[in-house]
Write a protein that holds these residues in place. Structure first.
Motif, PDB file in Angstrom:
ATOM      1  N   MET A 120       0.840  -1.210   0.000  1.00 30.44           N
ATOM      2  CA  MET A 120       0.000   0.000   0.000  1.00 30.44           C
ATOM      3  C   MET A 120       0.871   1.254   0.000  1.00 30.44           C
ATOM      4  SD  MET A 120      -3.104  -1.182   2.449  1.00 30.44           S
ATOM      5  CE  MET A 120      -3.982   0.342   2.472  1.00 30.44           C
ATOM      6  N   TYR A 121       1.986   1.207   0.674  1.00 26.90           N
ATOM      7  CA  TYR A 121       3.011   2.243   0.550  1.00 26.90           C
ATOM      8  C   TYR A 121       4.343   1.599   0.894  1.00 26.90           C
ATOM      9  CZ  TYR A 121       2.949   2.567   5.630  1.00 26.90           C
ATOM     10  OH  TYR A 121       3.028   2.257   6.952  1.00 26.90           O
ATOM     11  N   ARG A 122       5.421   2.223   0.448  1.00 27.48           N
ATOM     12  CA  ARG A 122       6.743   1.640   0.681  1.00 27.48           C
ATOM     13  C   ARG A 122       7.470   2.428   1.782  1.00 27.48           C
ATOM     14  NH1 ARG A 122      11.352  -0.537  -2.371  1.00 27.48           N
ATOM     15  NH2 ARG A 122      10.170  -0.972  -4.239  1.00 27.48           N
ATOM     16  N   ASP A 123       7.864   1.714   2.826  1.00 28.98           N
ATOM     17  CA  ASP A 123       8.551   2.362   3.954  1.00 28.98           C
ATOM     18  C   ASP A 123       9.869   2.992   3.518  1.00 28.98           C
ATOM     19  OD1 ASP A 123       6.947   2.060   6.231  1.00 28.98           O
ATOM     20  OD2 ASP A 123       7.512  -0.051   6.413  1.00 28.98           O
ATOM     21  N   LEU A 124      10.221   4.122   4.104  1.00 31.41           N
ATOM     22  CA  LEU A 124      11.551   4.702   3.897  1.00 31.41           C
ATOM     23  C   LEU A 124      12.555   3.884   4.706  1.00 31.41           C
ATOM     24  CD1 LEU A 124      10.732   8.460   4.546  1.00 31.41           C
ATOM     25  CD2 LEU A 124      11.593   7.528   2.390  1.00 31.41           C
ATOM     26  N   PRO A 125      13.794   3.750   4.235  1.00 32.06           N
ATOM     27  CA  PRO A 125      14.795   3.044   5.035  1.00 32.06           C
ATOM     28  C   PRO A 125      14.998   3.751   6.386  1.00 32.06           C
ATOM     29  CG  PRO A 125      15.593   3.428   2.805  1.00 32.06           C
ATOM     30  CD  PRO A 125      14.316   4.198   2.941  1.00 32.06           C
ATOM     31  N   THR A 126      15.173   2.971   7.427  1.00 33.44           N
ATOM     32  CA  THR A 126      15.383   3.550   8.755  1.00 33.44           C
ATOM     33  C   THR A 126      16.562   2.868   9.440  1.00 33.44           C
ATOM     34  OG1 THR A 126      13.969   1.957   9.875  1.00 33.44           O
ATOM     35  CG2 THR A 126      12.911   3.961   9.098  1.00 33.44           C
ATOM     36  N   LYS A 127      17.057   3.515  10.460  1.00 35.46           N
ATOM     37  CA  LYS A 127      18.101   2.888  11.275  1.00 35.46           C
ATOM     38  C   LYS A 127      17.847   3.269  12.730  1.00 35.46           C
ATOM     39  CE  LYS A 127      22.707   1.606  11.857  1.00 35.46           C
ATOM     40  NZ  LYS A 127      23.103   0.262  11.667  1.00 35.46           N
ATOM     41  N   GLN A 128      17.864   2.266  13.613  1.00 33.79           N
ATOM     42  CA  GLN A 128      17.671   2.518  15.044  1.00 33.79           C
ATOM     43  C   GLN A 128      18.847   1.935  15.806  1.00 33.79           C
ATOM     44  OE1 GLN A 128      13.852   1.913  16.987  1.00 33.79           O
ATOM     45  NE2 GLN A 128      12.977   1.341  15.024  1.00 33.79           N
ATOM     46  N   THR A 129      19.442   2.742  16.674  1.00 31.35           N
ATOM     47  CA  THR A 129      20.535   2.204  17.487  1.00 31.35           C
ATOM     48  C   THR A 129      20.392   2.676  18.934  1.00 31.35           C
ATOM     49  OG1 THR A 129      21.914   4.086  16.875  1.00 31.35           O
ATOM     50  CG2 THR A 129      22.259   2.059  15.640  1.00 31.35           C
ATOM     51  N   LYS A 130      21.224   2.081  19.789  1.00 30.25           N
ATOM     52  CA  LYS A 130      21.227   2.454  21.208  1.00 30.25           C
ATOM     53  C   LYS A 130      22.595   3.033  21.532  1.00 30.25           C
ATOM     54  CE  LYS A 130      18.854  -1.864  22.324  1.00 30.25           C
ATOM     55  NZ  LYS A 130      18.824  -3.016  23.222  1.00 30.25           N
ATOM     56  N   VAL A 131      22.629   4.069  22.354  1.00 29.70           N
ATOM     57  CA  VAL A 131      23.910   4.622  22.801  1.00 29.70           C
ATOM     58  C   VAL A 131      23.938   4.592  24.323  1.00 29.70           C
ATOM     59  CG1 VAL A 131      25.473   6.601  22.735  1.00 29.70           C
ATOM     60  CG2 VAL A 131      23.934   6.186  20.821  1.00 29.70           C
ATOM     61  N   LYS A 132      25.020   4.055  24.859  1.00 28.02           N
ATOM     62  CA  LYS A 132      25.160   3.998  26.316  1.00 28.02           C
ATOM     63  C   LYS A 132      25.843   5.281  26.779  1.00 28.02           C
ATOM     64  CE  LYS A 132      25.151   1.462  30.139  1.00 28.02           C
ATOM     65  NZ  LYS A 132      24.048   1.955  30.885  1.00 28.02           N
ATOM     66  N   VAL A 133      25.206   6.004  27.692  1.00 26.81           N
ATOM     67  CA  VAL A 133      25.829   7.211  28.243  1.00 26.81           C
ATOM     68  C   VAL A 133      25.785   7.136  29.769  1.00 26.81           C
ATOM     69  CG1 VAL A 133      25.227   8.700  26.288  1.00 26.81           C
ATOM     70  CG2 VAL A 133      23.648   8.504  28.209  1.00 26.81           C
ATOM     71  N   LYS A 134      26.465   8.075  30.414  1.00 21.47           N
ATOM     72  CA  LYS A 134      26.534   8.028  31.879  1.00 21.47           C
ATOM     73  C   LYS A 134      25.137   8.230  32.477  1.00 21.47           C
ATOM     74  CE  LYS A 134      28.828  10.597  35.214  1.00 21.47           C
ATOM     75  NZ  LYS A 134      29.360  11.917  35.227  1.00 21.47           N
ATOM     76  N   ASP A 135      24.440   9.251  32.016  1.00 19.93           N
ATOM     77  CA  ASP A 135      23.100   9.522  32.556  1.00 19.93           C
ATOM     78  C   ASP A 135      22.168   9.904  31.409  1.00 19.93           C
ATOM     79  OD1 ASP A 135      20.865  10.288  33.891  1.00 19.93           O
ATOM     80  OD2 ASP A 135      21.757  12.048  34.868  1.00 19.93           O
ATOM     81  N   ARG A 136      21.323   8.956  31.029  1.00 22.04           N
ATOM     82  CA  ARG A 136      20.454   9.209  29.869  1.00 22.04           C
ATOM     83  C   ARG A 136      19.412  10.289  30.151  1.00 22.04           C
ATOM     84  NH1 ARG A 136      17.799   5.085  32.539  1.00 22.04           N
ATOM     85  NH2 ARG A 136      15.612   4.662  32.002  1.00 22.04           N
ATOM     86  N   THR A 137      19.144  10.532  31.449  1.00 18.79           N
ATOM     87  CA  THR A 137      18.073  11.482  31.773  1.00 18.79           C
ATOM     88  C   THR A 137      18.470  12.938  31.511  1.00 18.79           C
ATOM     89  OG1 THR A 137      18.754  11.624  34.077  1.00 18.79           O
ATOM     90  CG2 THR A 137      17.100   9.947  33.545  1.00 18.79           C
ATOM     91  N   VAL A 138      19.714  13.170  31.114  1.00 20.37           N
ATOM     92  CA  VAL A 138      20.079  14.558  30.773  1.00 20.37           C
ATOM     93  C   VAL A 138      19.390  14.981  29.473  1.00 20.37           C
ATOM     94  CG1 VAL A 138      22.297  14.526  31.967  1.00 20.37           C
ATOM     95  CG2 VAL A 138      22.221  13.913  29.541  1.00 20.37           C
ATOM     96  N   ILE A 139      18.894  13.990  28.735  1.00 20.64           N
ATOM     97  CA  ILE A 139      18.183  14.343  27.493  1.00 20.64           C
ATOM     98  C   ILE A 139      16.717  14.611  27.819  1.00 20.64           C
ATOM     99  CG2 ILE A 139      17.430  13.507  25.221  1.00 20.64           C
ATOM    100  CD1 ILE A 139      19.995  12.099  24.901  1.00 20.64           C
ATOM    101  N   GLU A 140      16.237  15.777  27.433  1.00 21.39           N
ATOM    102  CA  GLU A 140      14.816  16.106  27.611  1.00 21.39           C
ATOM    103  C   GLU A 140      14.215  16.406  26.244  1.00 21.39           C
ATOM    104  OE1 GLU A 140      14.139  19.128  30.575  1.00 21.39           O
ATOM    105  OE2 GLU A 140      15.406  18.033  32.016  1.00 21.39           O
ATOM    106  N   CYS A 141      13.041  15.832  26.009  1.00 18.51           N
ATOM    107  CA  CYS A 141      12.454  15.949  24.668  1.00 18.51           C
ATOM    108  C   CYS A 141      11.187  16.788  24.661  1.00 18.51           C
ATOM    109  CB  CYS A 141      12.123  14.560  24.138  1.00 18.51           C
ATOM    110  SG  CYS A 141      13.566  13.521  24.016  1.00 18.51           S
TER     111      CYS A 141
END
Ligand code: 16G
Ligand code: MG
Length: 734
Positions: free
Chosen positions: A637-658
């Motif tokens: 029905m539609y063709r997905d765009l290519p994607t990439k998902q990864t994980k990054v380990k950091v000291k404190d992930r909670t410093v990121i606010e979205c």
């Protein structure tokens, strides 16, 4: 004076000085103290040292026997409840049992005294087999509200009596908020509790609040359910009843709590047995609740819903004449892209993640068999499910299940079911507690590692949303309700850009919400009369507002009345049909069929929460109605765009606010600017590639930062991803 009495006095003094009288006494003092005592007395029974060390230290601290304090790991209330290594779960299960009991007994917001139930599901969903967790269900059958999360987290992590009392105070505040801050009712309730052994409803009928317990197929589940039950019992046998539903899927447990409330509501609304005395009525009510919350009721509802859904289609296929030809034409042309010329739908091979889904699907098939045997109903042959990867086949989720399939873009591969056994089949995959669903197929035999992705086709949550939403739009249109009902799709930032474009092109409204069922569910509920939602990982459903369900039911009654009056008139005139009359009857038939289809859809869906079992039935029903639409056609029905998902380990992930539904980040300062620069940089791709998108967010279930990238080709995705990962490391390491 005993230490507990002193505690009460001290706390009441503190509360009085805070002028906090509303909260005092929501949880009876005896239960509160016993709970705190048991939590503090909890010794190191599990293999972990979750609480034992702290208690020892508390006891020893007066003896000045200084011990080095061992830091307990803080277990957060994650995206969907608590989850961690099963050996650390015992005290959490115990405390969650108590929390659920209080929710059942005290938190109902409307008809407080009538719809009292809650639930505890012991599961770690798609996580590793060595993990376990608890999901909590509120009185409506929904995920326990966000307002409780802070208090639950504090309660489950408290290590001293003071911390426990403080957390209980916060918890009581959330309960009071749920009760609508009705001071008078809270007080009246407290008086009732001290004078009667059970909660009485207005008419004198005894309705004890109930906590429903269930677990997935993990080995540690039975032990943890017992712990949770112990926690619930602290509130007192006279205050809550315990019903253990054994090994069930998460959505089943949600359904039981929902069905409990509905049964009670209906009992009083219809004034059932109103001539009888209150003892007889109480018995009637208990029986009604038992029947409604039994697993047979759950499976029957879904199976009958599915059979009604395909019934309309069967009749249509077998019938002849102008009316049906015209009807078929209308149906065919309404929504572009939903047509098929296929002749049969092959069996669906379901990968059950070595989990509870296998057991539940087996029970569903037994219900279809029973219907066939009892009534000779051939329609139940219209669903052919081949069940794979049950609890006896290996550790839950190991190399199988929807998370494995969706994230790795490859078919399951377990000791009992090789990847090969899925080749050239129509396939679906659920997760460890059966609340996620994705469809997939592998078109040819895979030989090399690299060729596997080429042959692998995935219909993830986005494609489930599209199929379901477009089907419902069509039915609403045919039912003549398009101008009265708003329908849209809620999704998360992980939805593919091609999906949002496709919706836009076809005039389907979408809203983006934060990751997590509770957020997408809320967005679907708040924005539309019919809100379809699926996270890309396969969590989702369609929500029909109460008003919409009532409208469909009323239209159905009106339509049937109109049709019978028409028939009467026809009979009276006894005239031969003219062309205008036959057109009128076509329109009536179309409308009626669509209304019946909508009603069947509502019945097939689990009204409490997204459910992989009801989603399979719904999708299978829709594909059949769409002329046995082949998998490839749905996928195309539609063709997905290519994607990439990864994980990054950091000291404190909670410093990121979205913000912006997690599509952008405001902290750490400079990170978003850097991501924007990477996206517009000519070193990664041409500036004309408008499909480039990237975002980062801290995971709610793992100690990592997730990176998501989307672009018009895989190579660009790779380049952007590497640069964004580097930016995350740079901005989050201080
Ligand atoms: C949990 C959530 C799911 C969400 C996922 C995100 C429920 C029942 N499950 O599995 O909705 O997509 O977490 O995980 O709410 P993440 O925060 O680690 O990306
Ligand atoms: Mg799950």
């Amino acid at each position: 004076m005993g230490s507990s009495q002193r505690e009460v006095q001290q706390r009441q003094k503190a509360k009085a000085s805070r002028d906090d009288v509303v909260v005092v006494g929501v949880i009876p003092e005896d239960a509160r103290l016993e709970f705190v005592r048991l939590c503090c007395a909890e010794k190191n029974t599990a293999k972990s040292n979750f609480f034992g060390k702290e208690k020892e230290e508390e006891a020893n601290h007066t003896k000045k026997k200084k011990k080095k304090k061992k830091k307990k790991t803080w277990i957060p209330y994650g995206t969907a409840g608590f989850r961690c290594d099963e050996t650390a779960m015992d005290p959490i299960a115990f405390r969650c049992g108590f929390i659920a009991a209080c929710v059942a007994a005290f938190s109902s917001k409307s008809s407080r005294k009538r719809t009292r139930a809650s639930g505890v599901v012991v599961t770690a969903s798609h996580n590793h087999a060595k993990d376990n967790g608890v999901k909590l269900v509120d009185g409506e059958g929904n995920v326990l509200g966000e307002r409780y999360e802070g208090a639950c987290e504090a309660l489950c992590n408290a290590t001293t009596a003071k911390e426990l009392h403080d957390a209980l105070d916060t918890f009581e505040e959330a309960i009071v908020e749920d009760q609508g801050n009705n001071v008078a009712e809270v007080k009246e309730e407290e008086e009732e509790r001290t004078t009667t052994t059970t909660t009485n409803d207005d008419s004198g009928i005894v309705v004890a609040p109930v906590v429903y317990f269930g677990r997935d197929a993990r080995e540690s589940g039975a032990r943890l359910v017992e712990k949770a039950k112990e926690g619930a019992k602290v509130l007192g046998n006279n205050r809550v009843e315990i019903r253990d539903r054994g090994v069930v899927t998460t959505p089943m447990l949600h359904y039981f709590v929902y069905a409990h409330g509905k049964a009670v509501e209906e009992f009083f609304a219809k004034e059932e047995g109103k001539e009888e005395d209150k003892c007889v009525r109480t018995e009637m009510l208990r029986k009604k609740i038992d029947v409604a919350t039994h697993e047979a009721a759950y499976f029957e509802r879904a199976a009958v819903g599915y059979l009604s859904l395909i019934e309309e289609d069967e009749e249509e296929k077998s019938a002849d004449g102008n009316a049906n030809t015209t009807l078929n034409n209308i149906r065919k042309n309404v929504v572009e892209g939903l047509r098929s010329n296929a002749t049969g739908l092959p069996p669906l091979h379901i990968d059950c993640a070595n989990g509870v889904g296998f057991v539940a699907f087996e029970k569903l098939l037994a219900v279809f068999d029973a219907i066939r045997e009892k009534s000779g109903d051939k329609r139940s042959e219209q669903i052919e499910l081949v069940l794979k990867n049950g609890p006896k086949d290996g550790p839950v989720n190991l190399n199988c299940g929807s998370d494995f399939v969706q994230k790795n873009q490859r078919a399951p591969d377990t000791a009992t079911c090789s990847r090969q056994s899925f080749v050239n089949q129509r396939c679906a995959s659920v997760d460890g507690d059966c609340d996620r669903l994705v469809y997939f197929s592998i078109e040819e035999e895979e030989e090399e590692e690299n060729s596997s992705k080429k042959n692998f086709l995935l219909c993830d949550g986005d494609k489930l949303s599209i199929l379901l939403a477009f089907f419902l739009i069509e039915q609403i249109f045919l039912a003549g309700l398009a101008h009265k009902i708003s329908l849209g799709i809620a999704h998360t930032a992980y939805s593919n850009g091609a999906f949002t474009k496709f919706c836009e092109k076809n005039g389907v409204e979408t809203v983006c919400a934060k990751t997590g069922v509770k957020n997408v569910h809320k967005a679907a509920e708040e924005n539309f009369d019919i809100g379809v939602y699926f996270e890309s990982n396969g969590h989702g459903t369609a929500l029909f507002s109460k008003k919409t369900v009532e409208m469909i039911e009323k239209e159905l009654v009106d339509e049937l009345t109109r049709m019978s009056l028409e028939q009467e008139r026809k009979n009276r005139r006894n005239a031969s049909s003219s062309s205008s009359k036959s057109l009128q009857s076509v329109i009536l038939t179309t409308k009626l069929k669509a209304l019946l289809t909508l009603k069947a859809t509502i019945q097939t869906i689990n009204p409490a929460i997204g459910d992989a079992i009801s989603s399979v039935l719904l999708i299978e029903g829709i594909l059949r109605i769409k002329g046995n639409m082949p998998f490839a056609e749905w996928h195309a029905m539609y063709r997905d765009l290519p994607t990439k998902q990864t994980k990054v380990k950091v000291k404190d992930r909670t410093v990121i606010e979205c913000f912006d539904s997690e599509r952008k980040c405001s902290k750490p300062e400079g990170l978003q600017k850097r991501i924007d620069e990477i996206l517009s940089s000519s070193s990664v791709s041409s500036s004309t590639d408008s499909s480039k998108r990237a975002f980062v967010r801290p995971s709610g279930t793992e100690d990592i930062v997730r990176v998501y990238v989307e672009a018009s080709d895989a190579e660009t995705c790779e380049k952007i991803c590497t640069k964004v990962e580097e930016a995350v490391v740079e901005f989050c390491s201080f």
